[in-house]
Enzyme design. Structure first.
Site, PDB file in Angstrom:
ATOM      1  N   GLU A 171       2.611 -11.124  -1.081  1.00  0.00           N
ATOM      2  CA  GLU A 171       1.657 -10.831  -2.165  1.00  0.00           C
ATOM      3  C   GLU A 171       2.349 -11.196  -3.461  1.00  0.00           C
ATOM      4  O   GLU A 171       3.435 -10.657  -3.750  1.00  0.00           O
ATOM      5  CB  GLU A 171       1.271  -9.346  -2.209  1.00  0.00           C
ATOM      6  CG  GLU A 171       0.240  -8.957  -1.185  1.00  0.00           C
ATOM      7  CD  GLU A 171      -0.264  -7.522  -1.360  1.00  0.00           C
ATOM      8  OE1 GLU A 171      -0.402  -7.054  -2.518  1.00  0.00           O
ATOM      9  OE2 GLU A 171      -0.500  -6.875  -0.325  1.00  0.00           O
ATOM     10  N   GLU A 177       3.362  -2.447   2.083  1.00  0.00           N
ATOM     11  CA  GLU A 177       3.959  -1.673   0.979  1.00  0.00           C
ATOM     12  C   GLU A 177       4.311  -0.244   1.416  1.00  0.00           C
ATOM     13  O   GLU A 177       3.961   0.725   0.743  1.00  0.00           O
ATOM     14  CB  GLU A 177       3.040  -1.697  -0.252  1.00  0.00           C
ATOM     15  CG  GLU A 177       2.858  -3.108  -0.768  1.00  0.00           C
ATOM     16  CD  GLU A 177       2.185  -3.234  -2.131  1.00  0.00           C
ATOM     17  OE1 GLU A 177       1.678  -2.231  -2.668  1.00  0.00           O
ATOM     18  OE2 GLU A 177       2.187  -4.366  -2.659  1.00  0.00           O
TER      19      GLU A 177
END
Ligand code: AHR
Length: 490
Positions: free
Chosen positions: A289, A171
């Protein structure tokens, strides 16, 4: 009446079983007190909880991502190898915790092997550096007599770990990340990390941290990544979490449209950029994810917690809807990792004395077990609903697969009606169903039904054998349910 038509001559693509992967992070009770609890009467000699292992085996996960997540952006892998008593405890700034490092690379790889799963390691592209990343690949996969390989051998792994999947950062597009990166910064880092890691072991597959913020920069990020590292990376990693914060069931169920839009957009983006940059090799999508997460989401800048989300029936439907999307996009999505596997936003919930299976466990188990190798371009029509900005959304959400070896079709259907059983006909374009079909149904009393230690079976799977033998099969799909129809086709 609802109709689902199957045409075995309309394949959408090969399915990678990696669509049913998982993710384990050093966060809350995922590792410690989750899958690893040395000294527990439920653990094996290496401290792995056997009850957790048994439950995970039912989920048949082919790949597990580790060690984070946000955690990895401040992680030093060297802290987590070697004699336990010499491993340093460190502050984990991502989750406001102290990391003992008692569980690390070697323990994780052994845990994966017990599950017959491939380890997928994400390297620190936050406050870590290139040297650490290439050293980790060498420690795991090296075969020459280098200091790092000798260290691995001293630590008990004579043979290389053969870690095939490596993520570069986590991320990196989020300001909450240690070492957040602009599109330019990440594309440069990705190229150098990827180059060195592949120099150490050219056989590894690389996953770039592409999108977690779906509002900004995603086109520019993809463009720079493919322009600079298009010949190095194998997957672009996407993350998303969904939920029902406004307690509006219809809106929640219509999240399927958002997921569809994201996958279509990203597929198109990769196609265009491959063309533009004359990249011949494939670049896949890894949704590394995904899950339902909103009740325990701390929000940026809010106090942290252990993310121990308790799921209900509507979340189980949402889990199935997401997996349907992965199957429908099987030609481009080649990996997906439910986040996470134990306790932390997870299908399995433990206490020292045992565990219970959350509602989302059941659809995952069914999909992972029955999904075939070929995704079918299934066509369906019937009742519709409107929610949020979406209208004409089909109440049924459907995906279908075929297994050539088993000559078996599997149709995955979510009935999103909160109160209506839907009479539905499944029709084969050619051939007929085998004499007996199996109907697996995940359901519970109502949308808020939830499992717990006291009531572990409020939402589970029931299975029923029904008569086939014909070209079409009709049944009533229960309200708020996930149904998987499995049968041979002759
Ligand atoms: O899975 C929980 C967290 O969600 C991960 O650490 C992070 O990557 C994401 O924001």
């Amino acid at each position: 009446m609802n109709h689902i038509n199957l045409d075995l001559k309309r394949p959408l693509g090969q399915i990678s079983h990696n669509l049913f992967g998982g993710f384990a992070e050093h966060l809350g009770r995922c590792i410690y007190g989750g899958l690893y609890e040395p000294g527990s009467p439920l653990a094996d000699s290496e401290g792995i909880r056997l009850d957790v292992l048994e439950a995970l085996k039912r989920l048949n996960m082919p790949v597990i991502r580790y060690p984070g997540g946000n955690f990895v952006s401040g992680y030093r892998w060297l802290d987590g190898v070697g004699p336990r008593e010499e491993r340093p405890a460190r502050a984990d700034l991502a989750w406001g915790a102290v990391e003992s490092n008692h569980f690390g690379t070697d323990e994780f790889v052994r845990f994966c092997r017990k599950l017959n799963a491939e380890p997928y390691l994400a390297v620190n592209c936050g406050d870590g550096d290139l040297r650490e990343a290439r050293d980790w690949v060498e420690y795991c996969n090296g075969t020459s007599d280098t200091a790092l390989v000798k260290m691995r051998r001293r630590n008990g792994a004579e043979e290389p770990h053969q870690v095939k999947y490596w993520g570069i950062g986590n991320e990196v597009d989020g300001p909450w990340q240690i070492g957040f990166k602009t599109p330019q910064e990440y594309a440069r880092a990705l190229t150098e990390y990827g180059k060195l890691m592949k120099w150490v072991d050219p056989s590894i597959q690389l996953i770039a941290s592409a999108v977690s913020v779906w509002e900004k920069d995603l086109v520019e990020r993809a463009q720079l990544m493919l322009e600079q590292a298009g010949n190095l990376i194998d997957y672009l990693g996407l993350h998303w979490y969904v939920g029902n914060p406004s307690h509006n069931f219809a809106e929640y169920m219509a999240t399927s449209e958002l997921i569809e839009a994201r996958l279509c957009a990203y597929e198109g983006l990769i196609r265009a950029l491959r063309l533009d940059n004359r990249i011949k090799r494939p670049i896949w999508i890894a949704v590394d994810e995904w899950n339902v997460w909103y009740r325990t989401h701390p929000g940026y800048g809010q106090p942290l917690n252990n993310l121990e989300e308790f799921y209900n029936l509507e979340d189980a439907l949402m889990t199935a809807i997401q997996m349907n999307a992965f199957i429908r996009h099987a030609h481009s999505v080649k990996m997906a990792n439910i986040a996470q596997i134990v306790n932390v936003i997870a299908p399995i919930f433990t206490r020292p004395e045992g565990l219970f299976l959350q509602t989302i466990f059941y659809p995952f188990e069914l999909y992972s077990r029955h999904c075939g190798e070929v995704a079918l371009d299934v066509q369906w029509e019937g009742d519709t609903f409107s929610a949020d900005q979406y209208s004409g959304v089909r109440v049924l959400d459907v995906a279908a697969t075929f297994s050539l070896g088993r000559k078996q079709a599997a149709v995955f259907v979510v009935n999103r009606s909160p109160d209506k059983a839907l009479e539905t006909t499944f029709t084969l374009n050619e051939g007929r169903f085998g004499d007996t079909l199996e109907l697996h149904v995940v359901n519970g009393h109502d949308l808020t039904s939830s499992n717990s230690f006291d009531q572990p079976n409020m939402v589970t799977t029931s299975v029923q054998a029904v008569m086939g033998g014909t070209k079409s099969f009709t049944c009533a799909l229960e309200p708020h349910s996930v149904t998987v129809l499995v049968g041979q086709v002759h």
